[in-house]
Design an enzyme around this catalytic site. Structure first.
Site, PDB file in Angstrom:
ATOM      1  N   LYS A   1       0.844  -1.197   0.000  1.00  0.00           N
ATOM      2  CA  LYS A   1       0.000   0.000   0.000  1.00  0.00           C
ATOM      3  C   LYS A   1       0.881   1.250   0.000  1.00  0.00           C
ATOM      4  CE  LYS A   1      -3.951  -1.737   2.665  1.00  0.00           C
ATOM      5  NZ  LYS A   1      -5.008  -1.528   1.668  1.00  0.00           N
TER       6      LYS A   1
ATOM      7  N   ARG B   1     -10.522 -11.436   1.919  1.00  0.00           N
ATOM      8  CA  ARG B   1     -11.385 -12.485   1.388  1.00  0.00           C
ATOM      9  C   ARG B   1     -10.719 -13.859   1.445  1.00  0.00           C
ATOM     10  NH1 ARG B   1     -11.726  -9.140  -4.089  1.00  0.00           N
ATOM     11  NH2 ARG B   1     -11.461  -7.507  -2.522  1.00  0.00           N
TER      12      ARG B   1
HETATM   13  N1  BES Z   1      -8.149  -3.677   4.391  1.00  0.00           N
HETATM   14  C1  BES Z   1      -8.316  -3.280   3.044  1.00  0.00           C
HETATM   15  C2  BES Z   1      -9.614  -2.497   2.820  1.00  0.00           C
HETATM   16  C3  BES Z   1      -9.656  -1.121   3.393  1.00  0.00           C
HETATM   17  C4  BES Z   1      -9.133  -0.066   2.671  1.00  0.00           C
HETATM   18  C5  BES Z   1     -10.253  -0.901   4.582  1.00  0.00           C
HETATM   19  C6  BES Z   1      -9.207   1.194   3.180  1.00  0.00           C
HETATM   20  C7  BES Z   1     -10.329   0.361   5.084  1.00  0.00           C
HETATM   21  C8  BES Z   1      -9.806   1.416   4.383  1.00  0.00           C
HETATM   22  C9  BES Z   1      -8.352  -4.480   2.126  1.00  0.00           C
HETATM   23  O1  BES Z   1      -7.602  -5.563   2.511  1.00  0.00           O
HETATM   24  C10 BES Z   1      -7.819  -4.010   0.806  1.00  0.00           C
HETATM   25  O2  BES Z   1      -6.695  -3.605   0.767  1.00  0.00           O
HETATM   26  N2  BES Z   1      -8.654  -4.080  -0.217  1.00  0.00           N
HETATM   27  C11 BES Z   1      -8.286  -3.639  -1.501  1.00  0.00           C
HETATM   28  C12 BES Z   1      -8.832  -4.630  -2.506  1.00  0.00           C
HETATM   29  C13 BES Z   1      -8.331  -4.433  -3.902  1.00  0.00           C
HETATM   30  C14 BES Z   1      -6.863  -4.759  -3.993  1.00  0.00           C
HETATM   31  C15 BES Z   1      -9.134  -5.319  -4.793  1.00  0.00           C
HETATM   32  C16 BES Z   1      -8.860  -2.253  -1.732  1.00  0.00           C
HETATM   33  O3  BES Z   1      -9.967  -1.989  -1.252  1.00  0.00           O
HETATM   34  O4  BES Z   1      -8.206  -1.438  -2.342  1.00  0.00           O
HETATM   35 ZN    ZN Z   2      -5.553  -5.389   1.884  1.00  0.00          ZN
END
Ligand code: BES
Ligand code: ZN
Ligand code: ZN
Length: 513
Positions: A292, A366
């Site tokens: 990230k 997931r």
């Molecule tokens: N934990 C994150 C989702 C999240 C993002 C929660 C921001 C709270 C605030 C999750 O694991 C994630 O990173 N999801 C990705 C999925 C994508 C790579 C398909 C996302 O939401 O960007």
């Molecule tokens: Zn994630």
């Protein structure tokens, strides 16, 4: 240095409010005047400050407003806080929750040790407004919510707030005291559970690891006779072939766990199917190899919110003794980049036997949930609700005040919406049907872990749906509400979203597991 967080006690009793000794007495005021005769009596004895406040336009009983006056011996309390309840006919449980929270927050800021609350005395029989039992519950919950501060690691915490707040919900009439007390007994459990969740969730990832979360779950279960905890350690995850949880956890020195909590009511037939509650507990989500961006990454300590909501709800449920068996499943892992991490392109075999092509290691939630969902099915759960900070897309779609709700059964969706209306933890139904499932199919494995850039909350849910087949299943995406804790300025951080919702859902499910 580590402090104890504020100790909150809430009880109810019948008393003549003008004679109640308290550092702060909170009195409910509708836009058309005080809630009842007893609150009117407080105002009269003080020399009608409400009259002056209204005349000056300083306080008109609007929601989320208040005015404080000093009693100077005119009533037994030191200070009186008039708390706005809005229009009388629009008073709902959420109004009372917020009013109690506002009063409790002011009490803490004033370093008051004792708080009396005479906010509401409605009977709930003539109209749609809450009855006293429900009011007692939500006001007790509101006190817990508003009094909470996360200051374990602040040196000056003790100077900023009382060590303990003792709150008493008051009713002037003997005949209504029993209903109020009954509600408070429940609210004191669910309110405490929610704050417990906030504290655990607010703790950072160097303190909460999958192993320490499992130890905490064991400790919690040991404190309630009807709650049992078992933990699948890494070796057991391997023998059970939990390929999703193992893949996500393999890049971290803090190895993964699957925490299993069981609450079985005495006398329940072994054949009664259990409700499954499944919560995502990524103790830190760096994104893994699909790292990230740095900005805001610290908020990913909150990626365990769903799992902790399940843990706290299981504690509340066990204390409230519902008549239906409940199993809480908390897959816990840390998602880190490193030489042993799983990578984009990997194909993993999940607990269900389904294979998944990894396209992005940041879509890890997931992957741990799919193992826990399939395990819940294996344990015989026919109704499963999962809760997770799953997708940024859900926060983009719905904002920070509503969680996404998806599922494969309309009656289950409706039951969750009913619970949501009771607790004020708002949900919004989104689709996750076949078109979204199609999008998650891979050319080289059964599924892939990301779809295209559209409808990310829906494709994530559609992925999960493939592991809950045969059960009534619902999914609550709390990315927006779980991570940033909405806009709580008094206590930034986790708001413990979902704890009261899941508890209310189970409590109402006694007849229909
Ligand atoms: N934990 C994150 C989702 C999240 C993002 C929660 C921001 C709270 C605030 C999750 O694991 C994630 O990173 N999801 C990705 C999925 C994508 C790579 C398909 C996302 O939401 O960007
Ligand atoms: Zn994630
Ligand atoms: Zn995540």
């Amino acid at each position: 240095m580590k402090n104890r967080i504020i100790d909150i006690q809430v009880a109810a009793r019948q008393a003549e409010p003008t004679t109640v000794k308290a550092d702060l007495l909170a009195v409910g005021v509708f836009e058309d005047g005080p809630c009842c005769q007893a609150s009117q009596a407080v105002n009269t004895q003080l020399g009608d400050p409400l009259g002056s406040l209204k005349q000056l336009g300083d306080f008109e009983g609007k929601v989320q407003t208040s005015a404080m006056v000093y009693a100077d011996g005119k009533v037994a309390a030191v200070r009186v806080l008039f708390v706005g309840l809005g229009p009388r006919e629009k008073c709902d449980p959420q109004t009372l929750f917020k009013a109690a929270a506002l009063a409790a927050s002011k009490a803490v800021d004033l370093k008051a040790k004792t708080l009396g609350l005479l906010l509401y005395c409605g009977q709930g029989d003539k109209d749609a407004t809450p009855g006293l039992e429900q009011a007692g519950q939500v006001m007790a919950e509101g006190v817990f919510f508003g009094a909470y501060r996360y200051d374990e690691y602040l040196e000056q915490a003790a100077e900023k707030r009382p060590a303990k707040l003792t709150a008493t919900l008051l009713t002037a009439q003997e005949k209504t005291a029993a209903a109020l007390k009954k509600g408070v007994a429940v609210g004191a459990i669910t309110g405490a559970a929610q704050n417990y969740a906030r504290t655990l969730t607010n703790r950072p990832a160097n303190m909460i690891t999958p192993a320490s979360l499992a130890a905490e779950a064991r400790k919690l279960a040991a404190s309630v006779p009807s709650l049992q905890c078992s933990v699948l350690e890494p070796t057991q995850l391997k023998t059970q072939k939990m390929g999703g949880i193992l893949a996500v956890g393999q890049g971290s020195a803090n190895t993964p766990r699957l925490i299993v909590l069981r609450c079985k009511p005495a006398g329940a037939s072994p054949k009664t199917p259990a409700i499954g509650l499944v919560g995502k507990a990524i103790t830190f989500d760096s994104g893994g190899i699909s790292l990230k961006p740095g900005q805001g990454m610290q908020d990913m300590k909150f990626d365990k919110s769903g799992g902790i909501a399940v843990l706290a709800a299981m504690w509340a449920i066990a204390n409230l003794k519902p008549k239906v068996p409940v199993i809480g499943l908390i897959p816990a892992a840390e998602n880190m980049p490193g030489g042993t991490s799983y990578r984009p392109g990997d194909i993993i075999t999940t607990y269900s036997g389904k294979t998944v092509e990894i396209q992005n290691t940041d879509a890890e939630g997931r992957l741990i949930l799919c193992d826990a969902l399939a395990y819940a099915r294996r344990l015989g759960c026919q109704t499963i609700v999962d809760i997770a900070t799953l997708t940024g897309a859900c926060a983009v779609a719905l904002g920070r005040k509503r969680a996404g709700l998806m599922g494969n059964d309309q009656t289950l969706i409706d039951r969750l919406k009913t619970a949501s209306a009771q607790t004020g933890e708002r949900l919004w139904h989104l689709p996750c049907d076949d078109e979204f499932v199609e999008e998650m199919k891979s050319k080289i494995a059964d599924l892939k872990n990301v779809g295209d850039k559209w409808g990310g909350a829906c494709t994530a849910a559609a992925f999960l749906s493939q592991f809950a087949q045969g059960a009534k299943w619902a999914h609550i995406d709390i990315a927006g509400v779980g991570v940033w804790g909405a806009d709580e300025k008094d206590a930034p951080g986790s708001i413990g979203f979902g704890v009261r919702l899941l508890t209310a859902f189970v409590a109402a499910s006694t007849q229909k597991p």
